[in-house]
Design a protein around this motif. Structure first.
Motif, PDB file in Angstrom:
ATOM      1  N   GLU A 197       0.790  -1.128   0.022  1.00  0.00           N
ATOM      2  CA  GLU A 197      -0.024   0.025   0.211  1.00  0.00           C
ATOM      3  C   GLU A 197       0.913   1.202   0.047  1.00  0.00           C
ATOM      4  OE1 GLU A 197      -1.423  -1.402   3.439  1.00  0.00           O
ATOM      5  OE2 GLU A 197      -2.492  -3.082   2.334  1.00  0.00           O
ATOM      6  N   ASP A 198       1.871   1.179   0.692  1.00  0.00           N
ATOM      7  CA  ASP A 198       2.879   2.148   0.896  1.00  0.00           C
ATOM      8  C   ASP A 198       3.385   2.870  -0.673  1.00  0.00           C
ATOM      9  OD1 ASP A 198       2.554   2.730   3.417  1.00  0.00           O
ATOM     10  OD2 ASP A 198       4.478   1.402   3.967  1.00  0.00           O
ATOM     11  N   VAL A 216       1.867   1.954  -3.470  1.00  0.00           N
ATOM     12  CA  VAL A 216       0.889   2.371  -4.447  1.00  0.00           C
ATOM     13  C   VAL A 216       0.585   4.068  -4.136  1.00  0.00           C
ATOM     14  CG1 VAL A 216      -1.692   2.170  -4.962  1.00  0.00           C
ATOM     15  CG2 VAL A 216      -0.031  -0.091  -4.765  1.00  0.00           C
ATOM     16  N   ALA A 217       0.623   4.229  -2.608  1.00  0.00           N
ATOM     17  CA  ALA A 217       0.185   5.683  -2.172  1.00  0.00           C
ATOM     18  C   ALA A 217       1.442   6.501  -2.643  1.00  0.00           C
ATOM     19  CB  ALA A 217       0.381   5.728  -0.790  1.00  0.00           C
ATOM     20  N   PHE A 218       2.537   6.180  -2.854  1.00  0.00           N
ATOM     21  CA  PHE A 218       3.658   6.856  -3.159  1.00  0.00           C
ATOM     22  C   PHE A 218       3.468   7.246  -4.664  1.00  0.00           C
ATOM     23  CE2 PHE A 218       8.075   7.246  -4.903  1.00  0.00           C
ATOM     24  CZ  PHE A 218       8.490   8.254  -4.164  1.00  0.00           C
ATOM     25  N   ARG A 219       3.096   6.136  -5.471  1.00  0.00           N
ATOM     26  CA  ARG A 219       2.986   6.315  -7.033  1.00  0.00           C
ATOM     27  C   ARG A 219       1.952   7.386  -7.288  1.00  0.00           C
ATOM     28  NH1 ARG A 219       5.833   1.804 -10.339  1.00  0.00           N
ATOM     29  NH2 ARG A 219       7.497   1.467  -8.885  1.00  0.00           N
ATOM     30  N   GLU A 220       0.664   7.276  -6.560  1.00  0.00           N
ATOM     31  CA  GLU A 220      -0.521   8.145  -6.615  1.00  0.00           C
ATOM     32  C   GLU A 220       0.104   9.474  -6.632  1.00  0.00           C
ATOM     33  OE1 GLU A 220      -3.544   7.788  -7.970  1.00  0.00           O
ATOM     34  OE2 GLU A 220      -2.662   5.596  -8.723  1.00  0.00           O
ATOM     35  N   LYS A 221       0.923   9.685  -5.285  1.00  0.00           N
ATOM     36  CA  LYS A 221       1.348  11.093  -5.110  1.00  0.00           C
ATOM     37  C   LYS A 221       2.023  11.758  -6.291  1.00  0.00           C
ATOM     38  CE  LYS A 221       3.173  13.643  -0.998  1.00  0.00           C
ATOM     39  NZ  LYS A 221       4.327  14.435  -1.741  1.00  0.00           N
ATOM     40  N   GLN A 222       2.952  10.744  -6.599  1.00  0.00           N
ATOM     41  CA  GLN A 222       3.995  11.351  -7.677  1.00  0.00           C
ATOM     42  C   GLN A 222       3.010  11.755  -8.812  1.00  0.00           C
ATOM     43  OE1 GLN A 222       6.757   7.904  -8.303  1.00  0.00           O
ATOM     44  NE2 GLN A 222       8.605   9.359  -7.442  1.00  0.00           N
ATOM     45  N   ARG A 223       1.956  10.965  -9.237  1.00  0.00           N
ATOM     46  CA  ARG A 223       1.238  11.416 -10.407  1.00  0.00           C
ATOM     47  C   ARG A 223       0.594  12.673 -10.384  1.00  0.00           C
ATOM     48  NH1 ARG A 223      -0.525   5.472 -10.600  1.00  0.00           N
ATOM     49  NH2 ARG A 223       1.001   4.427 -11.832  1.00  0.00           N
ATOM     50  N   ALA A 224       0.072  12.716  -9.090  1.00  0.00           N
ATOM     51  CA  ALA A 224      -0.537  13.862  -8.664  1.00  0.00           C
ATOM     52  C   ALA A 224       0.199  15.242  -8.788  1.00  0.00           C
ATOM     53  CB  ALA A 224      -1.335  13.773  -7.243  1.00  0.00           C
ATOM     54  N   ASP A 225       1.438  15.082  -8.253  1.00  0.00           N
ATOM     55  CA  ASP A 225       2.275  16.171  -8.063  1.00  0.00           C
ATOM     56  C   ASP A 225       2.626  16.861  -9.739  1.00  0.00           C
ATOM     57  OD1 ASP A 225       2.392  16.119  -5.560  1.00  0.00           O
ATOM     58  OD2 ASP A 225       4.120  15.411  -5.347  1.00  0.00           O
ATOM     59  N   ALA A 226       3.077  15.565 -10.433  1.00  0.00           N
ATOM     60  CA  ALA A 226       3.186  15.708 -11.924  1.00  0.00           C
ATOM     61  C   ALA A 226       2.301  16.509 -12.616  1.00  0.00           C
ATOM     62  CB  ALA A 226       3.621  14.543 -12.489  1.00  0.00           C
ATOM     63  N   LYS A 227       0.824  16.378 -12.220  1.00  0.00           N
ATOM     64  CA  LYS A 227      -0.049  16.640 -12.895  1.00  0.00           C
ATOM     65  C   LYS A 227      -0.477  18.026 -12.391  1.00  0.00           C
ATOM     66  CE  LYS A 227      -5.334  15.912 -13.718  1.00  0.00           C
ATOM     67  NZ  LYS A 227      -6.316  14.953 -13.162  1.00  0.00           N
ATOM     68  N   ALA A 228      -0.311  18.263 -11.214  1.00  0.00           N
ATOM     69  CA  ALA A 228      -0.300  19.695 -10.740  1.00  0.00           C
ATOM     70  C   ALA A 228       0.669  20.599 -11.348  1.00  0.00           C
ATOM     71  CB  ALA A 228      -0.148  19.794  -9.076  1.00  0.00           C
ATOM     72  N   ASN A 229       1.959  20.244 -11.329  1.00  0.00           N
ATOM     73  CA  ASN A 229       3.056  20.987 -11.882  1.00  0.00           C
ATOM     74  C   ASN A 229       2.926  21.020 -13.386  1.00  0.00           C
ATOM     75  OD1 ASN A 229       4.574  20.929  -9.704  1.00  0.00           O
ATOM     76  ND2 ASN A 229       5.930  19.346 -10.191  1.00  0.00           N
ATOM     77  N   LYS A 230       2.317  20.244 -14.066  1.00  0.00           N
ATOM     78  CA  LYS A 230       1.741  20.580 -15.624  1.00  0.00           C
ATOM     79  C   LYS A 230       0.796  21.691 -15.861  1.00  0.00           C
ATOM     80  CE  LYS A 230       0.848  17.978 -19.658  1.00  0.00           C
ATOM     81  NZ  LYS A 230       0.390  16.531 -20.264  1.00  0.00           N
TER      82      LYS A 230
END
Length: 68
Positions: free
Chosen positions: A26-27, A29-43
């Protein structure tokens, strides 16, 4: 003339071994989701900032005049 040797010809590419699918906890999975969200926010921020003037408008500091 037509020998069985492949010395002069193109070498056959080696096949890469198949990657094993590893189980993610779970850790991870959560880390990957956070990375995707951060990348989306930066874009989105980059798209929003596009087309505007300089970011430091009004804060350029002391400007030199043409006088000597």
């Amino acid at each position: 003339m037509g020998g069985n040797s492949r010395e002069g010809g193109k070498a056959k590419p080696l096949k890469a071994p198949k990657k094993e699918k590893k189980e993610m906890d779970e850790d991870e999975v959560a880390f990957r989701e956070k990375q995707r969200a951060d990348a989306k926010a930066n874009k989105e921020m980059a798209e929003k900032a596009k087309g505007k003037g300089p970011m430091n408008a009004g804060q350029q500091g002391i400007k030199k005049s043409g006088k000597k």
